[in-house]
Design a protein around this motif. Structure first.
Motif, mmCIF file in Angstrom:
data_model
loop_
_atom_site.group_PDB
_atom_site.id
_atom_site.type_symbol
_atom_site.label_atom_id
_atom_site.label_comp_id
_atom_site.label_asym_id
_atom_site.label_seq_id
_atom_site.Cartn_x
_atom_site.Cartn_y
_atom_site.Cartn_z
ATOM 1 N N THR A 113 -0.119 5.610 2.190
ATOM 2 C CA THR A 113 1.195 5.160 2.673
ATOM 3 C C THR A 113 2.199 6.187 2.137
ATOM 4 O O THR A 113 3.077 6.589 2.842
ATOM 5 C CB THR A 113 1.483 3.808 2.507
ATOM 6 O OG1 THR A 113 0.537 2.826 2.975
ATOM 7 C CG2 THR A 113 2.822 3.286 3.158
ATOM 8 N N TRP A 133 -2.909 -6.282 -1.803
ATOM 9 C CA TRP A 133 -2.083 -6.634 -2.889
ATOM 10 C C TRP A 133 -2.095 -8.120 -3.254
ATOM 11 O O TRP A 133 -2.069 -8.818 -4.238
ATOM 12 C CB TRP A 133 -0.905 -5.917 -2.996
ATOM 13 C CG TRP A 133 -0.781 -4.531 -3.686
ATOM 14 C CD1 TRP A 133 -0.311 -3.376 -3.058
ATOM 15 C CD2 TRP A 133 -0.981 -3.996 -4.896
ATOM 16 N NE1 TRP A 133 -0.482 -2.158 -3.825
ATOM 17 C CE2 TRP A 133 -0.994 -2.704 -5.001
ATOM 18 C CE3 TRP A 133 -1.515 -4.820 -6.166
ATOM 19 C CZ2 TRP A 133 -0.882 -1.868 -5.983
ATOM 20 C CZ3 TRP A 133 -1.568 -3.970 -7.274
ATOM 21 C CH2 TRP A 133 -1.334 -2.611 -7.064
ATOM 22 N N THR A 173 -1.841 2.416 -1.109
ATOM 23 C CA THR A 173 -0.533 2.680 -1.239
ATOM 24 C C THR A 173 -0.257 4.215 -1.393
ATOM 25 O O THR A 173 0.670 4.567 -1.009
ATOM 26 C CB THR A 173 0.054 1.961 -2.715
ATOM 27 O OG1 THR A 173 -0.210 0.483 -2.720
ATOM 28 C CG2 THR A 173 1.415 2.182 -2.923
ATOM 29 N N ALA A 225 0.004 1.116 5.025
ATOM 30 C CA ALA A 225 0.872 0.103 4.615
ATOM 31 C C ALA A 225 0.470 -1.310 4.757
ATOM 32 O O ALA A 225 0.732 -2.172 3.606
ATOM 33 C CB ALA A 225 2.433 0.380 5.248
ATOM 34 N N ALA A 243 -6.102 -1.470 -2.486
ATOM 35 C CA ALA A 243 -4.670 -1.767 -2.622
ATOM 36 C C ALA A 243 -3.924 -0.389 -3.055
ATOM 37 O O ALA A 243 -3.050 0.342 -2.528
ATOM 38 C CB ALA A 243 -4.178 -2.841 -3.568
ATOM 39 N N ALA A 273 -2.457 -2.221 2.328
ATOM 40 C CA ALA A 273 -1.794 -2.301 1.043
ATOM 41 C C ALA A 273 -1.242 -3.455 0.627
ATOM 42 O O ALA A 273 -1.597 -4.247 -0.282
ATOM 43 C CB ALA A 273 -0.906 -0.992 0.769
#
Length: 233
Positions: free
Chosen positions: A103, A74, A100, A67, A96, A70
């Motif tokens: 996650t 991002w 994601t 997380a 990213a 990510a």
């Protein structure tokens, strides 16, 4: 992406490090000391509690690490997008997206309390990292170094160099493991230290890069006060 969001991405790097230190402290506190109990009943109860805490912390870390990756990548993509750096945007957004997805998958297993599947995913995570993050991070490192060279930024060049330096012993360790060798703890520590250094440089670069974005937007607004072709998206 606004400069403030990019700056938050840089701050998240240091928050994730602080969270990692706290998790290690809680882990050590929970999993040590139970064997010193002389009362067998209390010892058994302490052992079970320690194992539950250990499993909970592992699941939390396995969810929060991708997380954090990510979120940071991002915002890094937003930074490169602001400067229209296409060569750096592609590996950044790829990392990213993968982080994601990892996650979301891990969080889903955890929420629905499917312990078996969650444990299986935890064991499979290093394989995902090997086949997905390893080549993507090499690609990202090279792209970031080239961006730093073109932008005359020593910090972004350092991000690329340090990440790439971490991939060299990591690659050697993966080859050794695939060949049937035992894990080398010293090599794992070296890779971890190098990647942590790259992570810190990454966070600083985002925080300073957000200031660069803000200055660029201010200059652009001064040149085009009513908007128009020079207006940033």
């Amino acid at each position: 992406m606004p400069p403030m969001i990019v700056r938050i991405g840089g701050i998240l790097v240091f928050l994730s490090i602080a969270a990692g230190i706290a998790a290690i402290a809680v882990y050590l506190a929970a999993t040590t000391g139970w064997d010193a109990e002389t009362d067998l009943v209390v010892r058994e109860r302490s052992y079970r509690s320690a194992m539950k805490t250990e499993a909970w912390i592992i699941q939390l870390v396995v969810t929060l690490v991708p997380a954090a990756v990510a979120a940071v990548f991002w915002t890094t993509w937003g930074f490169f997008r602001a400067f229209d750096r296409k060569a750096a945007k592609t590996p950044t957004i790829a990392i990213a997206i993968v982080a994601t997805l990892l996650t979301a998958i891990q969080a889903t297993f955890w929420i629905f309390e499917d312990d078996f599947v969650a444990a299986l995913f935890t064991m499979m995570l290093p394989i995902f990292a090997s086949f997905l993050f390893f080549p993507l991070l090499i690609w990202f490192s090279i792209a970031v170094f080239l961006f730093g060279r073109d932008a005359d930024s020593l910090l972004w060049k350092a991000v690329g160099i340090v990440y790439l330096a971490g991939m060299i012993p990591a690659g050697a360790g993966l080859v050794w493991r695939w060949a049937g060798g035992a894990p080398i703890e010293s090599l794992i520590a070296i890779v971890g230290a190098i990647v942590l250094g790259g992570w810190i440089c990454h966070g600083i670069a985002l925080i300073l890069g957000a200031g660069r974005m803000a200055r660029a937007l201010s200059s652009e607004a001064a040149v085009h006060p009513l908007g128009g072709p020079g207006e940033s998206d």
